[in-house]
Design a protein around this motif. Structure first.
Motif, PDB file in Angstrom:
ATOM      1  N   UNK A 122       0.722  -1.174  -0.005  1.00 54.69           N
ATOM      2  CA  UNK A 122      -0.091   0.141   0.240  1.00 54.69           C
ATOM      3  C   UNK A 122       0.705   1.345  -0.007  1.00 54.69           C
ATOM      4  N   UNK A 161      -1.200  -6.866  -3.835  1.00 58.57           N
ATOM      5  CA  UNK A 161      -1.929  -5.750  -4.516  1.00 58.57           C
ATOM      6  C   UNK A 161      -2.063  -4.785  -3.195  1.00 58.57           C
ATOM      7  N   UNK A 162      -2.267  -3.657  -3.621  1.00 58.77           N
ATOM      8  CA  UNK A 162      -2.733  -2.726  -2.402  1.00 58.77           C
ATOM      9  C   UNK A 162      -3.979  -3.252  -1.529  1.00 58.77           C
ATOM     10  N   UNK A 163      -4.797  -3.989  -2.313  1.00 60.87           N
ATOM     11  CA  UNK A 163      -6.037  -4.665  -1.526  1.00 60.87           C
ATOM     12  C   UNK A 163      -5.882  -5.962  -1.184  1.00 60.87           C
TER      13      UNK A 163
END
Lengths: 523, 523
Positions: free
Chosen positions: B297, B436-438
Motif C-alpha cells: 500500500x 496488491x494494495x487490496x
C-alpha cells in the motif's frame, strides 16, 4: 443528489451559468457575427411529447412525469444537447423518470419494462457528452430514464484492504465526503466530478485524476454488482484473479446496455500527505512530446503529467510565445516526493525543457491556474454555445510512434474542415490528459464561430470529420468519453467484428427483451 | 521450439529429470513407505488409442499422428498428468497433432475441424497444471492438438512506443533472445518461462515477474490477433481506450475456448540497469503479513515482493527457527534504486522486520538461492511423483482483511484433509507471489506421502478440498494457473451466473460448431 439546483439545459449548477453579458463578451472573442445569446427557455412552458405510459401502482412512488424531470433527463451535456435544449427541442424526452431508492426497485423497474416493452435508459447524473442517455430509437412502447441518484451511499468500508462498497448513484463530492472521515479517498476526479456518479464512471470507463498507472476507473474496481434483466451479477471481491475472462471487464464500458450497475467495491487511496508539482516549458511541441514520452517510460509514475500545446498553454495562461507547457505532479501518502519531482525535472531538462522556477513547498501557480480553468470550462462552453459558437472536444489515444503525425494531422485536417464548415479559421488545440509507456491520450478542443440555427448541423460535420481522421490514423474513437450514440460510427469500425458478434450475443443473453439503453454500443 | 529434447511425461527438458537414485533420496525425505520410483515407460511401446481421423491432403504436411507427438500432447503437466503418463495411461491422446507454421494454416485447421466435427485443443507448450490441454469429452468425432510452437517469431518492433508484434507460439527464452538486441524485454518470467508460450500466457492470464503493478500478462497487451471460427479478431494497437468493453479482455483468459491467439502487440520494458534486493526476516508470520501489506500500500512498487512463510523459508534455506522471509527487489532502467530499497526496508523495519545484512552492490544470496530453487521445483515435483509422494500447488488471491484467516484456515483445514487422505501429517506451506494494495496472492504447496496406485485419487481429494476451502472464504479459485478442467468446480461456483450466460452466448457466437477446447471454462 447535490443540493444545488442543477441546470436542466446545460452543465452543472444552474447558478454557475454565465450571465448574458458575459456570454456576449466571451462570444466576441471568437466572432462578432452573433450579437445576442440564445435565450434560455422557461422549461415549464416547453412542449414535451405526450406521456405514453403510466407506471404500475407499485412503482408510482418512484416515477415522475413532471416536465422538469423529463426535460432534464432528455439529453446529456454534449454541445448538440445544449443547443437542442436551448431551442426547446425535447422530442426524445423520456415518458417517465424513475428514481429507485433500493436495488429491488431497480429490479422491479426492469421487470416491468421488459414485460411492457419499455426502453430503460440508465442515468447517473447525465453528464454524457456522447449521447449516452438519449433514447433515439422508436421501436419501444415508451421510454423510462432510470435515475440512480438516490442510491448514493457508501455502505461499507474495509480499512485494512483500503476498499469501500459504494452505491452507483453517489456523486463525486458525496462519496468523497463519506470517505474523508476514514482518511481515504477514491481520488477519481474527472472534469465532471461534481456532476457525475460512480455508476456512470464505471459504465463509461471514465478517466480520472491519475495521468499514469491508474488512468481509468477500471483499475480501481474490486467487484461489481449489476442488475441485469436475467438476474443480479455480483463478482467476488478480489485484488486480482486469473479465473477466466474478467466478468467485471464485460460490464466496464457497457454503458447501460448489458445491465444496471448498482454498487461496487472500489479500491481506495490514502489521502496524500506529500505533494509537489512543477511546470516545464518547451519551445517546440515535438520536443515536448519526446520529453513526455521519456517521463511516461521512466517508471517514475507522476500523478499528473499534462502536456498543453501552445494554443492550450496560451489559453490557460501558463505559457506564451508558442511555448508548450508540461505540468507535472507527484504525490504520496507515505514518503516525501521532492526527490521524485527532482528526477522528473532532470529528465524533462535532459529532453529540452525549461522548468519554471518554483520555491520548494509553495503551490505551483500555473498548475492551480490551469485546474480552476479546467473545472470552469464546461460553463464557458455553454456560454459560447449560447453565442452559437461551435465547440467540440474529443479525445483519443494512440501509440507514441504515431503521436506526432496524429497531432499534426488532426490540427491541419480538422482546421480545413472547420474552415469549410464555418468559413473561419477557428482554433484546434491539444493537450495530453493521460500518458502511457506506449502512447499518449491526446485531447483536442475545437472552437469556431457558428451560424445561428445551424449549430447542430455544423457540429455534426466537424464531429464526424474528427472521427474519420482518428479512424484513418488507427487511433481510438474515445479514450474516456465513451461511445454512446455520437461515437457509434467510429466505434463500429474500430470494434473487431468477431467481438461485435460476441457482444451482441452477450447482450441478447442478458437483455433478451432488448430494453436496456437501446442504441448505445449496439443496435 | 527449444532445441533441447522435451520430456513427454514430465516437466521441461528430458535431460533435467532427476535420476532414479535422486528420486529415491528425495522420496525418503517425505516417507519411507515407497522404496522404488515409478518407472518411466518407453513411449514407443505404449498402447495409444486408435487414430480416428486422417487429415485432408492439404493439411497433411502440418499434421502428425506419430506416437511421440500424440503422447506428449495428451496431457499438461499437472501432478495427475505426470502420474497417468508414468502409468502409461494415454487414453485421452489426440488423434492428430497439428503444427501450423502460418496463420492461414490455423484458419484451415479450424475450418476443417468445424466441418468434420473434430475438437481442437490449442496447445502452446503444454505446461498447463489445470487440465487445460486435455480433451475429456467424448462427443466429437476426433481430437486435434493445435500446437502453435512453429509460430514463434518477433515480427515487428516499435522502439519508440516500446512494443513488439510477437507470434503466439514463441517460448519465453526465444522471444527474449529476439528482443535483446533491441535493448528491450517483455520481462514476463513465470515459473514455466522456458516451457510456455506467449499465446499460452495470454490465454491463461499468466502471472509473471512483477510482484506489484504489472502482475498479469494482461497488463502488457496492446492488441491481440485471434483466429476464431467466424473470422479473425484483431484489435487496434492502443495504449488505452474507453471504447466499450475491452475486446482484448474477453480473449484474455479464454483458454482456447473462444479462439486461437496467433499474435499480439506486447508492451515491452527497457532492460533494467539498476537493481537492488534484500531479505527481511520476521519472527511472526502475521506480523510479516502486515508488513507486506504496508509495502503493497506504500506506492513504492517493488518489482519483487515475495513473502515466504516459515515452512517455505526453511525449505528454501533463507530462514530458520520458524521465521518468515520477505524478499524485496527493486529495479529501474533509468534511475538508481538504492533509495527506494532503503525506503522499503525502513517500512519493513517499522513493521517488525529485521533486514538481513547485505553489502550494497553485492547480490542478495537469499534471493538467488530462492530463485534457482524456484526454477528447479517442477523437476523435484516429478521426482517426488515418481516416489508416489502427493504434491499439489494451488494459488489464490483475497483481500487483506481475509488474508490471515485464509492462511490459517487453509493450513489447518487442509492439514486435516491430508491426514485423512494420506494418514500422515504432510506439510502445507505458503508464499505470497504477488501483492496488491487490496490483497495478496497466496500460493500453497502441499506435500504428503501417497500410496502407489492411488496417487491420482488421493491428489483429486486434496485438490477438491482445497477448492472447497477457497470457495468458503470467498477467495478466487486461481490467481494465475487458470481454470482449465481441474478448476471447473470452483470456477463454476465463483463465476456470476449472468456472466456465465453471456460467456456461453459469446462462445456460441464465436464457435458455433463447439469445437474449441471443449470443457474448459464451459461445457
Amino acid at each position: 443528489m447535490s443540493s444545488r439546483s442543477r441546470s436542466w439545459w446545460g452543465w452543472g449548477a444552474a447558478d454557475e451559468a454565465l450571465p448574458d453579458a458575459e456570454c456576449v463578451a466571451l462570444g466576441a472573442l471568437v466572432s462578432d457575427a452573433v450579437q445576442t445569446p440564445l435565450p434560455v427557455p422557461d422549461v415549464a412552458a416547453l412542449a414535451l411529447p405526450k406521456v405514453r405510459i403510466e407506471p404500475p401502482r407499485a412503482l408510482a412512488p418512484v416515477m415522475s412525469a413532471a416536465p422538469e424531470d423529463r426535460a432534464s433527463h432528455t439529453y446529456g451535456k454534449a454541445y448538440r444537447d445544449v443547443i437542442r435544449a436551448l431551442n426547446g427541442d425535447l422530442a426524445p424526452a423520456p415518458d417517465q423518470v424513475a428514481r429507485p431508492s433500493t436495488e429491488q426497485e431497480v429490479i422491479d423497474v426492469l421487470d416491468w419494462a421488459a414485460d411492457t416493452d419499455v426502453a430503460v435508459v440508465p442515468y447517473g447524473a447525465g453528464s454524457s457528452v456522447v449521447g449516452g442517455v438519449e433514447y433515439r430509437a422508436d421501436r419501444h412502447r415508451a421510454v423510462v430514464s432510470l435515475d440512480l441518484s438516490s442510491l448514493d451511499q457508501v455502505l461499507e468500508i474495509d480499512r485494512v484492504s483500503r476498499a469501500a462498497r459504494i452505491q452507483a448513484g453517489a456523486l463525486g463530492p458525496g462519496l468523497e465526503t463519506q470517505l474523508r472521515p476514514h482518511g481515504l479517498t477514491l481520488r477519481h476526479f474527472p472534469q465532471s466530478f461534481e456532476f457525475s456518479t460512480l455508476g456512470g464512471w464505471l459504465a463509461t470507463r471514465a478517466g480520472g485524476h491519475y495521468a499514469t498507472l491508474y488512468t481509468h476507473i477500471d483499475d480501481f474496481v474490486e467487484s461489481l454488482r449489476v442488475v441485469t434483466p436475467v438476474g443480479v451479477n455480483e463478482s467476488l471481491r478480489l485484488p486480482g484473479s486469473g479465473a477466466g475472462p474478467s466478468p467485471d471487464r464485460l460490464f466496464l464500458g457497457s454503458e447501460g446496455a448489458l445491465g444496471v450497475i448498482t454498487e461496487a467495491w472500489m479500491r481506495l487511496q490514502e489521502r496524500p500527505r506529500h505533494k509537489a508539482s512543477a511546470t516545464v516549458l518547451f519551445d517546440d511541441v515535438h520536443v515536448a512530446m519526446d520529453a513526455v514520452r521519456a517521463v511516461a517510460q521512466s517508471g517514475l509514475h507522476p500523478a499528473n503529467c499534462r502536456l498543453l500545446d501552445p494554443g492550450e498553454a496560451a489559453l490557460a495562461g501558463v505559457a506564451r510565445d508558442s511555448q508548450s507547457a508540461l505540468i507535472l505532479g507527484v504525490e504520496s501518502a507515505h514518503v516525501p516526493v521532492d526527490g521524485r519531482l527532482a528526477e522528473l525535472l532532470t529528465l524533462a531538462r535532459d529532453h529540452g525543457g525549461t522548468p519554471l522556477p518554483t520555491a520548494p513547498g509553495t503551490p505551483n501557480a500555473a498548475a492551480d491556474t490551469w485546474r480552476s480553468a479546467f473545472l470552469r470550462m464546461p460553463y464557458l462552453r455553454d456560454a459560447l454555445a449560447r453565442m452559437s459558437v461551435i465547440i467540440e472536444t474529443f479525445e483519443t489515444a494512440c501509440t507514441w510512434d504515431r503521436a506526432p503525425q496524429l497531432y499534426e494531422s488532426v490540427r491541419s485536417q480538422l482546421a480545413d474542415v472547420v474552415r469549410e464548415v464555418t468559413g473561419a479559421a477557428g482554433t484546434v488545440n491539444c493537450r495530453f490528459t493521460h500518458v502511457y509507456p506506449d502512447g499518449p491520450a491526446p485531447y483536442f478542443t475545437v472552437i469556431a464561430p457558428g451560424r445561428r440555427g445551424e449549430e447542430v448541423a455544423m457540429w455534426d460535420r466537424i464531429k464526424s470529420a474528427a472521427m474519420e481522421i482518428l479512424h484513418d490514423l488507427g487511433a481510438t474513437v474515445t479514450h474516456h468519453h465513451a461511445v454512446g450514440r455520437d461515437h457509434r460510427p467510429g466505434y463500429d469500425r474500430q470494434r473487431p467484428e468477431p467481438f461485435a458478434l460476441a457482444l451482441r450475443a452477450a447482450k441478447a443473453a442478458l437483455d433478451p427483451a432488448g430494453i436496456l439503453n437501446p442504441g448505445v454500443l449496439l443496435d
